[in-house]
Structures are given as structure tokens and as C-alpha cells.
Design a protein around this motif. Structure first.
Motif, PDB file in Angstrom:
ATOM      1  N   LYS A  60       0.851  -1.185   0.000  1.00 34.81           N
ATOM      2  CA  LYS A  60       0.000   0.000   0.000  1.00 34.81           C
ATOM      3  C   LYS A  60       0.890   1.238   0.000  1.00 34.81           C
ATOM      4  O   LYS A  60       1.788   1.365   0.835  1.00 34.81           O
ATOM      5  N   THR A  61       0.643   2.138  -0.912  1.00 35.81           N
ATOM      6  CA  THR A  61       1.485   3.333  -1.020  1.00 35.81           C
ATOM      7  C   THR A  61       1.436   4.183   0.249  1.00 35.81           C
ATOM      8  O   THR A  61       2.369   4.935   0.533  1.00 35.81           O
ATOM      9  N   SER A  62       0.368   4.029   1.014  1.00 38.17           N
ATOM     10  CA  SER A  62       0.250   4.812   2.249  1.00 38.17           C
ATOM     11  C   SER A  62       1.283   4.398   3.297  1.00 38.17           C
ATOM     12  O   SER A  62       1.498   5.108   4.279  1.00 38.17           O
ATOM     13  N   ASP A  66       4.944  10.484   3.795  1.00 39.04           N
ATOM     14  CA  ASP A  66       4.975  11.655   2.924  1.00 39.04           C
ATOM     15  C   ASP A  66       5.740  12.750   3.675  1.00 39.04           C
ATOM     16  O   ASP A  66       5.230  13.357   4.616  1.00 39.04           O
ATOM     17  N   GLU A  70       4.237  15.347   6.491  1.00 35.74           N
ATOM     18  CA  GLU A  70       4.668  15.275   7.888  1.00 35.74           C
ATOM     19  C   GLU A  70       5.184  16.640   8.365  1.00 35.74           C
ATOM     20  O   GLU A  70       4.966  17.032   9.523  1.00 35.74           O
ATOM     21  N   HIS A  82      -3.699  12.541   9.941  1.00 32.66           N
ATOM     22  CA  HIS A  82      -3.119  12.379   8.599  1.00 32.66           C
ATOM     23  C   HIS A  82      -4.126  12.734   7.509  1.00 32.66           C
ATOM     24  O   HIS A  82      -3.793  13.459   6.552  1.00 32.66           O
ATOM     25  N   ALA A  83      -5.353  12.257   7.648  1.00 30.31           N
ATOM     26  CA  ALA A  83      -6.365  12.500   6.606  1.00 30.31           C
ATOM     27  C   ALA A  83      -6.699  13.988   6.505  1.00 30.31           C
ATOM     28  O   ALA A  83      -6.861  14.527   5.397  1.00 30.31           O
ATOM     29  N   TYR A  86      -3.815  15.791   4.883  1.00 35.71           N
ATOM     30  CA  TYR A  86      -3.791  15.469   3.454  1.00 35.71           C
ATOM     31  C   TYR A  86      -4.818  16.315   2.703  1.00 35.71           C
ATOM     32  O   TYR A  86      -4.527  16.888   1.638  1.00 35.71           O
ATOM     33  N   ASP A 256       9.925   9.657   0.662  1.00 36.43           N
ATOM     34  CA  ASP A 256       8.947   9.517  -0.415  1.00 36.43           C
ATOM     35  C   ASP A 256       9.516   9.848  -1.795  1.00 36.43           C
ATOM     36  O   ASP A 256       8.794   9.806  -2.782  1.00 36.43           O
TER      37      ASP A 256
END
Length: 908
Positions: A60-62, A66, A70, A82-83, A86, A256
Motif C-alpha cells: 500500500k502506497t500509504s 509523505d 509530515e 493524517h487524513a 492530506y 517519499d
């Protein structure tokens, strides 16, 4: 989901792979027993081992942090999860942020943050407004060159040159100077570096980095974002060595951007990693340079790993190198399919996924040769190894094969039945063994020095590959770790050691499996598929630990002589229709009728006794068919009497519609259609007009005169057909023309239902006579062409060969009793055709082993073919010769010369 871009040739550790199937995925060709992704630093996940794409994609790229996000979370006082962070940084529009700035936000997240949020983080919000304005333009303008062959100009109509350069530079410079927060100031500097890079003002980009980035003494995410852009400008100026070094710094210091900076290094400098090594000063830089060198040139990573060990045995990237090496060994030791080509006597490994619903016409196309079948002396070595490892327990009685009289010693010494885990895949050779030994020695050393439990797990797994299950288990039992991924891998490996080291799978051990490891064997209910088109996996599920363990058990049952259980570990009952050889069918039936099945047998094995309508009728139809092929019509009738509830050969229909996609439904036979039991034409007693399997029977076949046999109906089921044959056999015991005709009709049926006959599908559980694996001549005398298990059952077709002498014997009776010269000519031609079948069987068993590197191979091939031709003329043209010398003047012979080219050729 993976995006598959398969290269034409992929370099591996010890060999060059070339797939027989262009659509195969090499990353699905082995069992994924050692989880690569248990490395702690997830930023290196793209650099794990795979073949099907440039970088590893099975994660999973998550999982990869990032860096930019961060940094923003920290700027906003870590009050955003985090959400939320984002959404604020990447998704919320510039207009929404302006609404927040004006005090009237409409976005729910901005409303939640409140009006004081802008006042507190004014500089950051203002920067995000400016960044979101610039972002659509932040790509380099494409300049077509004479070497350009394709460019989609509609992909991105905006680029940095669409901005007013002077105005934008002035605005960013002003914002930079006005900013008080050093991080935000540096972000404006990053935009200045990037804008100049993307407008191809490369010198200005370098100058912007010196002017706006370096004076700010922050070397966080923003610094390396800017350095990445400046390195791109250096590449544009052909300052390749400097660009490469700066991309290396980005690679080393970001989480990343490792993938993109690695690609940039490759594009910047053809000698990229060697030049980096020359400039590396610190241990960290040297360690990273070694990693890149080893990653790029993976022929033998051990020497590079030794250098990395000397610098830092706890290095995370050293673990990446180790796990890549382990994965490479897995591919050699644990292929998903072992395949024995009965036609060539070679051991092969299945390459890629196989659609088991597809035709069996070209079985060999899905395999690639590994090694030729070894001589018995090799098997004796294997026997000694497994006797020492497993002991010598007795096999259980199964079926009428008297297998209870076989000890494990006898089974292991039989080259037709061997433990599949003794065989490695692809090109197992001394070099592979040496690499395994070297890697095991390295992990032995590193686990003593490093504090990371990873090295103990890796060392235990390598001992598992070497079949030292006791040592592997001891290491695993001593590991103390709180890492959940490590714990899961340890748990899995303990299961592997337990099951693979078990020499005998009996009822008690099956109870142990169900009690302690049900998750590996009891399938969970399948949830309704909600996958989108983008999520669709064209290769199915990747091989798993459960798949491997099922194969181990299937092999154990195979070795123990429990073929029915071995078969049902990997196949459904209905699959028997494709290879209905008698001994296997009997073993499956014995298991079906076993009254005291264990819980494991009920829930894991018996679940594959899927619906074939009436199971008893299914078995009795197969037995009846075999009796018919052996001309035992009375026994066939007894079986068919118990098969009258046969529901039809189980086949499925595949339909496709735009609305519902592909739907699979059970085939429903029409009332007049042949279904494996009903609706057999009386033309089955006739003879060929011409040989055309694709034409209708009315075109290809001609009925005999059935006047004396009114019990032959125009359409019959198999029970009626067996009864007709019993009556014909009784009549054939007479001494008149009627007896001669009865014997001829029986001979016709036996020939017409053989591999050469128009009705060849009748007694091999097929629905029509179209070509396929069932209609091949085999060159093996083995009763069972499988060596390991029945996993690849649908990839290998095998049924007992025809006995053409049975038809010839009935024809001989007809020839002896008949006084009609025309009938005798017809009978002789049928006998000659059956005799050709005997030749084809001989030819298949006596194939030349071609070595195309031999300069005389063509000469040897011609000599071999000449030898076969001479033998055919001398031994297998008996009835043709008799027909030519005694019956060439008959109307039958003249008609045959006009319709049968090979007969016409012979009669010259």
C-alpha cells in the motif's frame, strides 16, 4: 493494484528468464513464504525484489511516509490527523482557502478548524493559496526533437511557460522577503527554484537555490524538495556528475522521493553509482552507495553486503539486500508448478498462471524445460536423504492397487513418485546451492552482531530452505520480539517447519492441523466482489503460504499412495472428466465412500467433491466407459445400469455482457444432444467416408447394413449400446455371414471410439471429438505420468492407451467368417487402419532425442525417420499388403483409393 509492464527479457540471479506465455507474471511463479515487506523502514519498499515492473509494487502506497505532509502536520502543531492534513494540503481548493482567509469558510474541515485557525497560521495558509495557484502549471514544457516518435499533446496543456515569468518571479520574491517563518520562507524559495527549472532557465534555478535555499539553515523536507529541482536543472545544463550527487542526497535523505531520485540518477549519469562511490565520504554515504551498487548489479550481492556489514550491521538497507536475495532463492526453490511432460520424459516447472477452464490442446506451451529426467542413481540418493529425514513408515491401503504392500522405501525409490520439495525449480545447480550456503553463513554472522531480530528470522528461513527444520525451529523459538510483522512471519515459519517436516500424514496429524492451523486450510466465505476495473487482477491471487502447504500435503498423500486425497487437495471431482484414468478414479471413489472421514478430510478435502449431478452415476459412467474400451461389454452394462441418473458431463458456459460482465453457468444439455450418456447415433457402428472430425457425422460416416440387427436403434444411450454389443457378441459366435457382420460391427465401434475414430469422445468423458490433449499418443509406459501430485491435473492429459488389437481381433473373426469379397476388402481396410494406430503408439514411444547443437542432427534425424518408415512397412502394413495383393480389384478398394490419399499412395 499492480500495473503490469513486462519486459522482453529480465535478468535474474543465475539465469535469463524467457516466458513461454507472454501474459504470465513472473512474480506469481513462486510461493511468497518469506514476506519481503517486513523491513522496518517502509521507504525502501519500492526496492524489494520483483520482475514484473521496474519497482516493487506489492504494498500500500500509504505505508511510505509523505515527508512534505509530515512537515505540514508539525507546522500546524500536530492538531491535524493524517487524513485532515492530506485534505488541507492536497485536496482543498484555493477558493476554499480564500474563503477561510475572508472569514466565511464553507468547507467542513475548515469550519471545524474555526476562524482563529487562519490568524494563527496565516503565513502557512497564504503560502498554500499561492502553491495551489501555481501547481497546475508546474510541469516542464515539452520540446519535440528529431528523435521523438510519439507525444500526446493533450496529456497536459498547461506548463510553467504559460505563466507570466517576470510577474511570477517578482511575486514569489516579494513573498519570500515578507515571510517571517523560516520554513515558509524556504518554501517560497523552493517555488522559485522549481519555476526556473520548469521554464528551462537552468542557470537561474541554480542561482535561486544559492540565494533562497542555502542561507536558511534548515535541511528538512523542503530543502531536499528544492535540491531535487536544482539537480534537475543541473542535468539540463549537462552537469551530470553534480546532478547525480545531488539526486543521491535526495535519495538518502528523503522517504517519499527514493523512487524518483533513483530514476533521476540513472538518467543523469551512465556511470552513476560508481561515480557516487568516488564522492562518498561519510560511512552513511558509503553504505548507501554500496546499496545502490548492489541493487543495480544483483548478480552476486554477497560481496557488497559484506562491505555494508563492515560499515553498519544494523543498517536497514542491508536488510533490503538480504530480503531481495532470499526472494531470489525462493523463486528457485519454490516454483508454483512442477510438471512432468509424459511425451518427452522431462521435468518442467509451470511458468505463470494457467486458466484451468481453457482447452488442453497445447499443454507444453505453458511450460519450460528444467532438467532431463535423472537416472535411477540420482533417485537412490534422494531415497537415502528422505529415509534419513522421514524414517520408513508404511503407506495406507488405497483402492485395488494393493498399495498397502508398498513401504515408503518402495515409494521413494519409484522414480514415478518423488517428494516435490526435494526438487528446486528452474535451473537448480551447484551455483544456486553455493549462494544459499553463502547467504546462510552471512545471516548466521549478522544475527550474532545485529540487535534486529530480522536476521534471526532470515537465518531460520534459509535453514528451512535447506530442509534443516530442527535448526530453523530452534532459532524461531528463541526469538523475542514485539514487532507484529516479525511475529506474524515467525508464526508462519513455525507452521511451515511443522508440516513440511512431517513424514506421514495420518488421521492424528490431520486432527492436529485442524486444531492448530485451521486458518491455512479452511476457506473463509468469499465476500461479494466490489472491485473496480482498475482493481481487477488478471493473474488471480498470488501464491500464498496456504497454497504451499496444500501442495506439501498433496505430495505427502501422493507418496503414501492416497491418490484420491492427493487429487482432491488441488482439484474438483468434476475435473476427473478431463483425465479419466481408472486407478486414479478408483482412489477418488474410495475416498468418497470412506465412512469415517476425519474433520480435515470432511472440511478441506471432501469440499472438492463438487456437484456433478449424481456422484455415483458419475463414477459408474467412467467405469463403464473404460470397460467398453476394453471390450468388456457385460461389465460395462453392469456399470451403466447404475449410471442411469447421470446428469451429463459437467461443463460450463461463459457469457459476457456489457451490463453484467462475465457470467458462468452450468451447461444445460438439450433433449437430443449427446451429454456423455444419451443420444448416440447408430453411425458409431459405421465406417468413414472421409476423415474429417469437423464435419457432421452424416457427412463423415456411413451406416452399415443393420437389417439383420433390428435391435440397433438410430439413437441409443450407453446402457442400450452396451446391450446391443452383448447381443452382437453372442451372434458373432456363430459361423455364418450374420456372425461375420456382427463381428465387423463390433470392430467398427471399437475403432470408431478409439483415438483415430470419429466418435473418439464417447468413452473418454468428452462432449465432442474436437482436438485436445485427450487425443494424443503417449510415449510413456507409466500408469501415472505425474511425479509429485495432481496440482497440474488440467495441464497434463492422460488416459489409458487404446488396445487396437481388440478391434483387430473382431475384424479377424469377421474376415474368417465372411464369404463376400467386397465385405472382406472393407474389413481389411478397417484392420489396416487399426494397425496404423499400433504404429503411431510405437512411434510415440520411440522419439529421437534431438540435440540441435549437433552438426549432424539433420543427418541423424533423417536416418531415424528412415528406420521408422522401414519398420512401419515391414511390421505395421500387414493388412494393407493383403488388401493390395488380394483385393485390389474390388469396388471397395477402388472407392477407397479415391477417398483415402494414404491408401491410394500405398496401392501404387
Amino acid at each position: 493494484m499492480k500495473k503490469y509492464i513486462l519486459s522482453l527479457a529480465v535478468a535474474s540471479l543465475f539465469y535469463t528468464k524467457s516466458d513461454a506465455c507472454a501474459w504470465s507474471d513472473p512474480d506469481y511463479e513462486y510461493f511468497n513464504l518469506f514476506t519481503q515487506s517486513i523491513i522496518k523502514d517502509k521507504s525502501y519498499l519500492p526496492f524489494l525484489h520483483n520482475y514484473s515492473s521496474r519497482f516493487y509494487t506489492g504494498y500500500k502506497t500509504s505505508l511510505i511516509p509523505d515527508d512534505n505532509l509530515e512537515t505540514w502536520k508539525k507546522y500546524f502543531g500536530n492538531q491535524l490527523n493524517h487524513a485532515e492534513a492530506y485534505d488541507l494540503v492536497y485536496k482543498i481548493s484555493m477558493n476554499d482557502l480564500n474563503s477561510l482567509k475572508n472569514g466565511n469558510p464553507s468547507n467542513p474541515l475548515l469550519q471545524k478548524l474555526g476562524s482563529g485557525f487562519y490568524q494563527k497560521y496565516r503565513e502557512g495558509i497564504d503560502y498554500l493559496i499561492e502553491a495551489k495557484y501555481l501547481e497546475p502549471y508546474m510541469s516542464i514544457n515539452y520540446i519535440e526533437s528529431e528523435n521523438s516518435f510519439y507525444y500526446d499533446r493533450n496529456v497536459n496543456t498547461k506548463n510553467a511557460t504559460a505563466l507570466d515569468y517576470d510577474k511570477t518571479i517578482a511575486a514569489l520574491t516579494s513573498l519570500y522577503n515578507a515571510a517571517r517563518n523560516q520554513e515558509i520562507k524556504q518554501r517560497y524559495g523552493y517555488q522559485l527554484v522549481r519555476l526556473n527549472h520548469y521554464t528551462r532557465n537552468y542557470d537561474a534555478s541554480l542561482q535561486a537555490f544559492k540565494t533562497y535555499i542555502e542561507p536558511i539553515k534548515l535541511k528538512g523536507a523542503v530543502y531536499f524538495m528544492a535540491l531535487d529541482q536544482m539537480a534537475g536543472a543541473q542535468r539540463g545544463l549537462e552537469m551530470n556528475s553534480d546532478a547525480n550527487w545531488n539526486f543521491f542526497q535526495v535519495f538518502m535523505n528523503t522517504k517519499d522521493r527514493k523512487e524518483s531520485s533513483f530514476v533521476s540518477m540513472k538518467l543523469s549519469d551512465t556511470a552513476s553509482f560508481s561515480n557516487i562511490m568516488k564522492r562518498a565520504n561519510t560511512n552513511e554515504e558509503k553504505n548507501m552507495a554500496y546499496f545502490l551498487l548492489g541493487y543495480e548489479d544483483f548478480n552476486n550481492p554477497i560481496p557488497v553486503m559484506e562491505k555494508m556489514y563492515d560499515i553498519n550491521p544494523d543498517s536497514e538497507i542491508l536488510k533490503v539486500m538480504a530480503v531481495r536475495s532470499i526472494n531470489e532463492l525462493e523463486r528457485s526453490y519454490l516454483p508454483t508448478y512442477y510438471y512432468t511432460d509424459a511425451a518427452s520424459g522431462r521435468v518442467s516447472v509451470q511458468r505463470g498462471k494457467t486458466d484451468t477452464k481453457a482447452s488442453n490442446d497445447n499443454v507444453a506451451d505453458n511450460t519450460t524445460t528444467v532438467v532431463k529426467e535423472e537416472k535411477l542413481s540420482f533417485w537412490q540418493k534422494i531415497v537415502r536423504f528422505f529415509k534419513n529425514l522421514f524414517g520408513g513408515s508404511k503407506s495406507e491401503k488405497t483402492g485395488d492397487e494393493a498399495k498397502a504392500d508398498q513401504s515408503d522405501d518402495e515409494l521413494f525409490s519409484n522414480p514415478d513418485r518423488i517428494p516435490f520439495y526435494t526438487r528446486t525449480g528452474y535451473y537448480y545447480d551447484q551455483k544456486t546451492q553455493d549462494f544459499l550456503d553463502a547467504l546462510e553463513k552471512f545471516t548466521d554472522k549478522t544475527r550474532e552482531k545485529s540487535k534486529d531480530e530480522y536476521w534471526q528470522i532470515a537465518n531460520a528461513y534459509l535453514k528451512f530452505l535447506k530442509k534443516d527444520y530442527k535448526a530453523s525451529s530452534e532459532i524461531l523459538n528463541d526469538i523475542k520480539t514485539t514487532n507484529p510483522e516479525y511475529q506474524e512471519e515467525i508464526k508462519r515459519m513455525k507452521v511451515l517447519n511443522d508440516i513440511v517436516s512431517q513424514p506421514k500424514i495420518d488421521a492424528a496429524y490431520e486432527d492436529h492441523l485442524m486444531k492448530d492451523y485451521p486458518e491455512y486450510f479452511v476457506e473463509k466465505p468469499v465476500k461479494k466482489d466490489t472491485a473496480t476495473t482498475d482493481d481487477f487482477d488478471y493473474y488471480g491471487e498470488a501464491p500464498s503460504t496456504a497454497d504451499f502447504l496444500k501442495d506439501v500435503l498433496a505430495n505427502r498423500y501422493f507418496l503414501q499412495g492416497e491418490d484420491g486425497k492427493s487429487f482432491l487437495m488441488n482439484n474438483k471431482l468434476s475435473d476427473l472428466q478431463y483425465n479419466p484414468n481408472s486407478s486414479l478414479v478408483k482412489s477418488v471413489e474410495d475416498f468418497y465412500r470412506k465412512s469415517n472421514k476425519t474433520q480435515f478430510e470432511q472440511q478441506v478435502i471432501a469440499k472438492n467433491m463438487d456437484s456433478v449431478g449424481n456422484i455415483d452415476a458419475f463414477f459408474n459412467t467412467i467405469y463403464g466407459d473404460r470397460s467398453m474400451r476394453l471390450a468388456d461389454f457385460e461389465k460395462a452394462k453392469s456399470y451403466y445400469e447404475k449410471a442411469q441418473k447421470f446428469a451429463g458431463i459437467p461443463r460450463v458456459n461463459y457469457d459476457w455482457s456489457e451490463k453484467s460482465g462475465q457470467t458462468i453457468t452450468a451447461k444445460q444439455y438439450t433433449p437430443t444432444e449427446y451429454n456423455g450418456f444419451d443420444n448416440i447415433s447408430n453411425l458409431v457402428f459405421g465406417h468413414n467416408v472421409w476423415e474429417s472430425f469437423q464435419s457432421s457425422d452424416a457427412e463423415s460416416m456411413k451406416a452399415e447394413n443393420y437389417t439383420d440387427f433390428p435391435f440397433i436403434k438410430s439413437s441409443m444411450n450407453k446402457l442400450e449400446l452396451a446391450d446391443v454389443l452383448i447381443q452382437l457378441k453372442k451372434i458373432g459366435n456363430g459361423a455364418d455371414e450374420k456372425a461375420a457382420k456382427a463381428n465387423q460391427l463390433i470392430g467398427n465401434l471399437l475403432y470408431n471410439t478409439s483415438i483415430l475414430g470419429y466418435y473418439r469422445e464417447l468413452f473418454v468423458m468428452d462432449v465432442d471429438n474436437s482436438n485436445g490433449g485427450k487425443y494424443n499418443f503417449w510415449n510413456t509406459d507409466r500408469k501415472n505420468p505425474y511425479k509429485y501430485y495432481y496440482k497440474n491435473f488440467l495441464d497434463t492429459s492422460y488416459i489409458e492407451p487404446d488396445n487396437f488389437d481388440l478391434a483387430i481381433n473382431y475384424y479377424q473373426k469377421a474376415l474368417k467368417l465372411s464369404n463376400n469379397k467386397e465385405e472382406k476388402a472393407r474389413v481389411l481396410f478397417q484392420m489396416a487402419s487399426a494397425e496404423q494406430g499400433k504404429y503411431y503408439q510405437y512411434e510415440a514411444k520411440n522419439q529421437m532425442d534431438y540435440d540441435y547443437s549437433d552438426p549432424k542432427w539433420s543427418e541423424k534425424s533423417d536416418a531415424h525417420q528412415k528406420e521408422l518408415d522401414n519398420l512401419r512397412n515391414q511390421k505395421y502394413r500387414t493388412y494393407f499388403a493383403q488388401l493390395k495383393t488380394q483385393y485390389s480389384d474390388t469396388e471397395t478398394s477402388k472407392a477407397l483409393m479415391g477417398s483415402c490419399s494414404y491408401f491410394s499412395y500405398f496401392m501404387r
